[in-house]
Design a protein around this motif. Structure first.
Motif, short mmCIF file in Angstrom:
data_model
loop_
_atom_site.label_atom_id
_atom_site.label_comp_id
_atom_site.label_asym_id
_atom_site.label_seq_id
_atom_site.Cartn_x
_atom_site.Cartn_y
_atom_site.Cartn_z
N VAL A 1 3.29 12.48 -2.93
CA VAL A 1 3.93 11.38 -2.25
C VAL A 1 5.11 10.82 -3.07
O VAL A 1 6.02 10.23 -2.54
CB VAL A 1 2.91 10.30 -1.83
N THR B 1 1.77 6.79 -6.87
CA THR B 1 0.61 7.38 -7.54
C THR B 1 -0.01 8.57 -6.84
O THR B 1 -0.66 9.39 -7.47
CB THR B 1 -0.54 6.34 -7.67
N PHE B 2 0.14 8.69 -5.54
CA PHE B 2 -0.71 9.59 -4.79
C PHE B 2 -0.28 11.05 -4.83
O PHE B 2 0.88 11.37 -4.63
CB PHE B 2 -0.73 9.09 -3.34
N ASP C 1 2.40 1.68 -3.47
CA ASP C 1 1.39 2.20 -4.39
C ASP C 1 1.20 3.69 -4.17
O ASP C 1 1.13 4.47 -5.12
CB ASP C 1 0.03 1.51 -4.17
N GLU C 2 1.14 4.08 -2.91
CA GLU C 2 0.94 5.48 -2.57
C GLU C 2 2.12 6.32 -3.08
O GLU C 2 1.95 7.38 -3.66
CB GLU C 2 0.81 5.60 -1.06
N ALA D 1 0.85 -1.20 0.00
CA ALA D 1 0.00 0.00 0.00
C ALA D 1 0.88 1.25 0.00
O ALA D 1 0.62 2.22 -0.71
CB ALA D 1 -0.92 -0.01 1.21
#
Ligand SMILES: [Zn+2]
Ligand SMILES: [Zn+2]
Ligand SMILES: [Zn+2]
Length: 360
Positions: A231, A212-213, A208-209, A205
Motif C-alpha cells: 500500500v 504500514t500495510f 495508516d494503511e 485509517a
C-alpha cells in the motif's frame, strides 16, 4: 504503462465515498480517450492588458484583502466581476411543488495568487505558497464569521480552459454558500458512518494503511501468488506533517490528495507551522506532476469541515484535504452517463511514475 506493469481491469470502489467508483482498465490496445489539450503556459511575468497584473488594480472590483499591503501586494483578493452567488435579493424564491430552490445567497471572490502573471504553482517559493494558503484560511474565517447562514466556503483553482479558467493570470476562487456541496456532504456522511462503526477517522485509517500495510494474496488452489499489495505504493510525497497520496480509486488518472498526517477536520484550525510543511509538500507534488504531465490543465480544491448544524458532530470523523485533479483526458459519454470514471493507467503505476521523478 511501464514495462513490467501488470494489466489491471477492475472496478474500484472509492473507500471514502462508496457510491463513487472507477474502472481501471490498463490493457494494451484499450482505446485511449481523447487527450485534453496541454497548455502552453504564458510564462511572462507582466502583461500590460491583464486586469490582474500590477498597475491595473483599477480594472478589477475593489480589493477585499491584500498581502502584505495594497501598495506592494503579492496576493490580492477581489470580488468576482461575474459572481455565481451574490448578496441578498429582496424577492425571496417561491417554492412550488417539486420545484424547490434555495436563495442563491453567498459570496464569490477571486484570489490573485501572485503578482507574477505566468508563474506556476510549482515555481512559487515555498514561503509564498505558505502565505497563499494562510490567506485562504484568513478569508475563510472572515467569511464564516461574517454570516452564520454560510455553511461552506469552497476554495478552488482552475488552471487551463478545460479546467474552467477564463483569465490567464494565475488565480484561484472562493465561493461561500448557504448549503454544503454534495461532494463534501457525501464525504461527511460516509466518514461519519465509518466513525460510528469503527471509532476511527477513515482518512486517518487510510493514511495508516498507506504508511504500514503490506499483503500478499495467494491463489487458494495452487498456492501461487495472485497479487502483492504494497500500500506504500500510493504515497507520492511526504513531509513532516503532510502526505500526498494517489488514491487507490482515483477518478482522474493523475489525481493526488494532500492530507495532514495528524487528524484535523477544519482547515481553519491549521497553524502557520502546518502551512509551511503543507506548502513544501504541495510544491514538490506539483513539481512531480509537472515533470510527468507538464502543461496539463488541472483543478485543485480544499475539502474541509463545513460550518453550521449539519456538521456539528464532524470534528472526530472528518479530515480536511486538498484534492488535485489534472484534466488529461476528456470524459466520454460512457463516463458521464454512468458516473463510472475510466482510468487507463493504474493508480499504482501513476504513483510510481510520480515518485520516480528526482527533485533537487
Ligand atoms: Zn496578469
Ligand atoms: Zn483523520
Ligand atoms: Zn474530498
Amino acid at each position: 504503462m511501464s514495462e513490467n506493469e501488470e494489466t489491471v481491469r477492475e472496478i474500484r470502489i472509492n473507500p471514502i465515498v462508496p457510491s463513487e467508483s472507477v474502472l481501471v482498465a490498463t490493457a494494451r490496445g484499450m482505446r485511449p480517450r481523447d487527450a485534453e489539450e496541454r497548455m502552453d503556459r504564458n510564462a511572462e511575468a507582466h502583461v500590460d492588458r491583464c486586469p490582474f497584473c500590477t498597475g491595473n488594480e483599477e480594472k478589477t472590483p475593489p480589493t477585499i484583502l491584500a498581502v502584505p499591503d495594497e501598495k506592494d501586494w503579492q496576493i490580492r483578493i477581489v470580488e468576482n466581476l461575474y459572481p455565481v452567488l451574490g448578496d441578498d435579493r429582496s424577492d425571496s424564491g417561491i417554492n412550488f411543488g417539486l420545484q424547490q430552490a434555495i436563495e442563491g445567497y453567498g459570496r464569490h471572490e477571486v484570489i490573485i495568487d501572485h503578482s507574477n502573471h505566468g508563474i506556476a504553482i510549482h515555481e512559487m517559493e515555498v514561503s509564498h505558497l505558505q502565505t497563499l494558503f494562510q490567506t485562504y484560511r484568513a478569508r475563510m474565517k472572515q467569511l464564516y464569521d461574517s454570516d452564520e447562514r454560510l455553511q461552506y466556503v469552497l476554495v478552488f483553482k482552475n488552471f487551463g480552459a478545460a479546467a474552467g479558467a477564463s483569465i490567464k493570470h494565475t488565480h484561484s476562487q472562493i465561493i461561500a454558500m448557504p448549503v454544503v456541496p454534495e461532494n463534501v456532504y457525501n464525504e461527511i456522511m460516509h466518514s461519519r458512518n465509518y466513525y460510528q462503526k469503527h471509532h476511527q477517522c477513515i482518512f486517518c485509517a487510510m493514511i495508516d494503511e498507506a504508511l504500514t500495510f503490506e499483503a500478499t494474496i495467494y491463489d487458494r488452489n495452487s498456492g501461487a501468488i495472485r497479487r502483492r499489495i504494497d500500500v506504500g505504493q500510493y504515497v507520492v510525497e511526504r513531509g513532516e506533517k503532510f502526505i500526498a497520496i494517489k488514491p487507490f480509486a482515483s477518478r482522474y488518472e493523475w489525481e493526488v490528495h494532500i492530507l495532514p498526517l495528524q487528524h484535523q477536520s477544519d482547515f481553519i484550525n491549521s497553524t502557520d507551522e502546518d502551512m509551511a510543511d503543507f506548502a513544501s509538500v504541495l510544491k514538490r507534488t506539483m513539481n512531480r506532476l509537472d515533470h510527468v504531465i507538464g502543461g496539463a490543465q488541472y483543478n485543485f480544491f480544499l475539502h474541509s469541515q463545513p460550518h453550521g448544524e449539519t456538521c456539528a458532530d464532524c470534528p472526530p470523523s472528518y479530515h480536511w484535504h486538498l484534492e488535485i485533479c489534472p484534466r488529461t483526458s476528456i470524459p466520454t459519454g460512457f463516463e458521464l452517463g454512468s458516473g463510472l470514471f475510466v482510468s487507463t493507467i493504474s493508480p499504482e503505476d501513476a504513483a510510481a511514475q510520480l515518485r520516480a521523478v528526482s527533485l533537487d
